[in-house]
Scaffold this motif. Structure first.
Motif, short mmCIF file in Angstrom:
data_model
loop_
_atom_site.label_atom_id
_atom_site.label_comp_id
_atom_site.label_asym_id
_atom_site.label_seq_id
_atom_site.Cartn_x
_atom_site.Cartn_y
_atom_site.Cartn_z
N UNK A 62 127.44 -10.73 55.23
CA UNK A 62 126.40 -9.81 55.10
C UNK A 62 126.86 -8.44 55.39
N UNK A 63 126.89 -7.42 54.61
CA UNK A 63 127.33 -6.22 55.02
C UNK A 63 126.08 -5.22 55.27
N UNK A 64 124.89 -5.81 55.80
CA UNK A 64 123.63 -4.94 56.06
C UNK A 64 123.10 -4.39 55.04
N UNK A 65 122.54 -3.23 54.90
CA UNK A 65 121.62 -2.48 54.22
C UNK A 65 121.89 -1.10 53.66
N UNK A 66 121.61 -0.93 52.51
CA UNK A 66 122.18 0.41 51.82
C UNK A 66 120.62 1.08 51.40
N UNK A 67 120.66 2.34 51.43
CA UNK A 67 119.64 3.05 50.77
C UNK A 67 119.36 4.50 51.13
N UNK A 68 119.75 4.75 52.51
CA UNK A 68 119.67 5.91 52.97
C UNK A 68 120.08 6.94 52.02
N UNK A 69 119.66 8.32 52.06
CA UNK A 69 120.11 9.39 51.10
C UNK A 69 121.55 10.01 51.55
N UNK A 70 122.02 9.69 52.86
CA UNK A 70 123.31 10.19 53.13
C UNK A 70 124.13 8.78 53.00
N UNK A 71 125.31 8.97 53.13
CA UNK A 71 126.33 7.94 52.80
C UNK A 71 126.33 7.22 54.26
N UNK A 72 126.25 6.01 54.18
CA UNK A 72 126.26 5.16 55.58
C UNK A 72 127.43 4.15 55.32
N UNK A 73 127.79 3.30 56.67
CA UNK A 73 128.78 2.45 56.66
C UNK A 73 128.85 1.73 55.59
N UNK A 74 127.83 0.97 55.07
CA UNK A 74 128.09 -0.02 54.01
C UNK A 74 128.50 0.34 52.67
N UNK A 75 128.31 1.79 52.52
CA UNK A 75 128.92 2.39 51.19
C UNK A 75 130.35 2.32 51.00
N UNK A 76 130.86 2.15 52.27
CA UNK A 76 132.52 2.16 52.22
C UNK A 76 132.80 0.94 51.60
N UNK A 77 131.90 -0.30 51.69
CA UNK A 77 132.78 -1.35 50.80
C UNK A 77 132.25 -1.09 49.28
N UNK A 78 131.49 -0.12 48.89
CA UNK A 78 131.30 0.15 47.66
C UNK A 78 132.42 1.03 47.09
N UNK A 79 132.93 1.98 47.93
CA UNK A 79 133.80 2.94 47.68
C UNK A 79 135.44 2.10 47.36
#
Length: 550
Positions: A245-262
């Motif tokens: 589990x890499x938690x939750x994404x959806x804030x308008x600003x880039x958050x830590x889980x977005x690094x996994x997408x990067x």
């Protein structure tokens, strides 16, 4: 029998258990027919919007529709916000409205408006009963449409003169069908893409909270090790204590889980719904290869152009992939970035769990303590406001449909009536609604409904004396915000006036015990805390300066 009797019989045949609403003169015949039903329980609410939110939560928790009812004109217009919320959050619902006599609908007439046209943009289907003989077909179609993926709201209008007409028809028998499943060839192609990837990541959306889909998704992750990032409404599709589990994404600003997408060379979207989290926020310019797995084909969008689309029953599609994983064996994946994301995000969630002292309580502390008080199967409902962003980021969910967030239409006033419905569906569970002082006051009249029904639920109000989310967004964009302040009632007197238990907690170290007491009390309880929304600006600054772990 008369037409309204037949309509009730048809609803019974469909297994409808609840209708929430405020009746009027134009649906009096229907109400008299409904009163004789031994199966369907009518819940009188204090506002039609509350009725719609209750029906929405019933639909989200059970997968079956409940009814929400209003009369013509203002009763129907009061329903529409909750109906739109249900439809865009993909919850099945039946919207039942009265109407003036069919003999006066062609002209200017008291309270008459074109309700069907009004509901058309916020439902999957909207219609009028013009002939009593059509009622069995209309009800059968309405329930099927409401439940079919993607689920949503259906509106049925019954004019007052049609409701009285004699009819000799009988309900149609319920016949269910199996959803179509993906073709083997396309699943093979999808699996080839997964095998070729070194850093795949999953974005799990609202479709993954279906029980069967959640079970198969968990098996996929356990077999492959691929990490899962949940959207707000998908929280709990996998156990957030699981290593993948890499938690939750959806804030308008880039958050830590977005690094996994990067870091990903393949993004697997499963049950993803772009009403929640637009692809331009995570895939601008279509830089990522995307594998789309869902009940329906992908929505057309310039930032969302999947290389492969696996379309069909979601649980079955995941089962097909699991069969191929079993035959293939372990994948050679590089999951270092995902492990780093989980490590850093876990630290974020734990940072303020030991806060102490008098004064405003940090959102992080409030959510940590609430999580300690609720068991894995207990239910949290979030209203809409700044608190929703903190809940989405910091609430740890273990099971599907235990964290209910409105994130398609995002209507304030959702949580209190929703908590009432949750307590009716699951009276054995603890139910906690978290509201801002703005959202709570929008449907506070349903405090009377909760007390009258004897619902055991707790509402925690985060008090900041203003519309905090709007202030946060204006501050981010303009460096200041407009006047968004308001005053609040004496909360303890308000609770007492409605017959609720009331608690005011101003010390961080006392919050967990206060919540435990409130959740253990019979009947409804109100807990109010001063919230430290200085953390909003701090979070914005932190995310603006964030660098990925690897």
């Amino acid at each position: 029998m008369k037409a309204s009797d037949l309509m009730v019989q048809c609803l019974e045949e469909e297994g409808i258990e609840y209708i929430f609403g405020v009746p009027g003169e134009e649906n009096a015949d229907f109400m008299m027919s409904l009163e004789s039903s031994e199966q369907i329980r009518f819940i009188l609410t204090r506002h039609e919007q509350g009725a719609a939110f209750m029906a929405e939560i019933y639909g989200r928790l059970t997968g079956n529709p409940a009814g929400c009812l209003g009369t013509l004109g203002p009763g129907a217009t009061n329903l529409i916000t909750g109906v739109a919320d249900s439809n865009m959050d993909r919850a099945p619902m039946l919207v039942l409205t009265g109407q003036g006599a069919s003999t006066r609908l062609h002209k200017e007439s008291h309270q008459v408006m074109n309700v069907v046209d009004m509901f058309d943009p916020v439902t999957k289907w909207a219609t009028t009963v013009w002939h009593p003989e059509n009622i069995p077909e209309i009800i059968r179609k309405a329930v099927r449409v409401a439940r079919t993926e993607k689920p949503g709201a259906v509106h049925i209008e019954l004019p007052e003169d049609i409701a009285k007409l004699p009819v000799a028809k009988k309900p149609l028998k319920v016949k269910k069908f199996r959803r179509p499943v993906p073709d083997d060839k396309i699943v093979n192609l999808a699996f080839e893409r997964i095998k070729a990837a070194k850093n795949p990541v999953i974005i799990a959306g609202n479709g993954c909270i279906r029980r069967r889909a959640s079970k198969q998704l968990r098996q996929l992750c356990e077999k492959s090790g691929i990490g899962v990032i949940s959207t707000f409404m998908a929280k709990g599709c996998v156990d957030m204590n699981a290593d993948y589990s890499l938690y939750t994404i959806g804030l308008g600003a880039k958050d830590i889980p977005a690094c996994a997408i990067d870091a990903a060379d393949l993004v697997i979207t499963i049950g993803y719904d772009m009403v929640e989290y637009h692809p331009k926020l995570w895939n601008p310019g279509r830089q990522k290869e995307v594998l789309h797995i869902d009940f329906l084909p992908a929505e057309i969008d310039e930032d969302y152009d999947p290389a492969v689309e696996v379309v069909g029953d979601l649980a079955h599609a995941l089962w097909m992939l699991n069969e191929r994983l079993d035959a293939h064996g372990p994948l050679g994946l590089d999951l270092r970035q995902q492990r780093a994301v989980r490590r850093d995000m876990t630290a974020e969630l734990e940072a303020h769990k030991d806060d102490r002292g008098e004064g405003p309580i940090r959102p992080q502390k409030a959510l940590w303590d609430a999580r300690q008080v609720l068991a894995a199967e207990d239910i949290l409902l979030s209203d809409v406001g700044a608190h929703k962003m903190w809940i989405a980021r910091h609430w740890i969910a273990y099971e599907p449909n235990t964290c209910l967030i409105p994130n398609g239409f995002c209507s304030m006033g959702f949580a209190l009536p929703g908590a009432i419905a949750a307590s009716l569906v699951h009276p054995e569970r603890r139910i906690l609604a978290i509201c801002g002082d703005g959202g709570f006051m929008m449907n506070m009249q349903e405090m009377e409904t909760a007390k009258r029904l004897g619902c055991s639920l707790t509402v925690m109000v985060w008090e900041d004396g203003g519309y905090g989310l709007i202030g946060w967004k204006q501050q981010n964009e303009f460096g200041r915000h407009t006047d968004l302040a308001f005053t609040n009632p004496d909360w303890l007197q308000l609770a007492a006036a409605f017959g609720w238990h009331g608690h005011l907690c101003t010390r961080a170290e006392e919050l967990q015990n206060t919540l435990e007491q409130a959740c253990a009390e019979p009947g409804p309880s109100l807990v109010v805390i001063p919230i430290d929304y200085r953390e909003n600006v701090k979070l914005t600054k932190k995310l603006g300066e964030m660098t990925c772990p690897i």
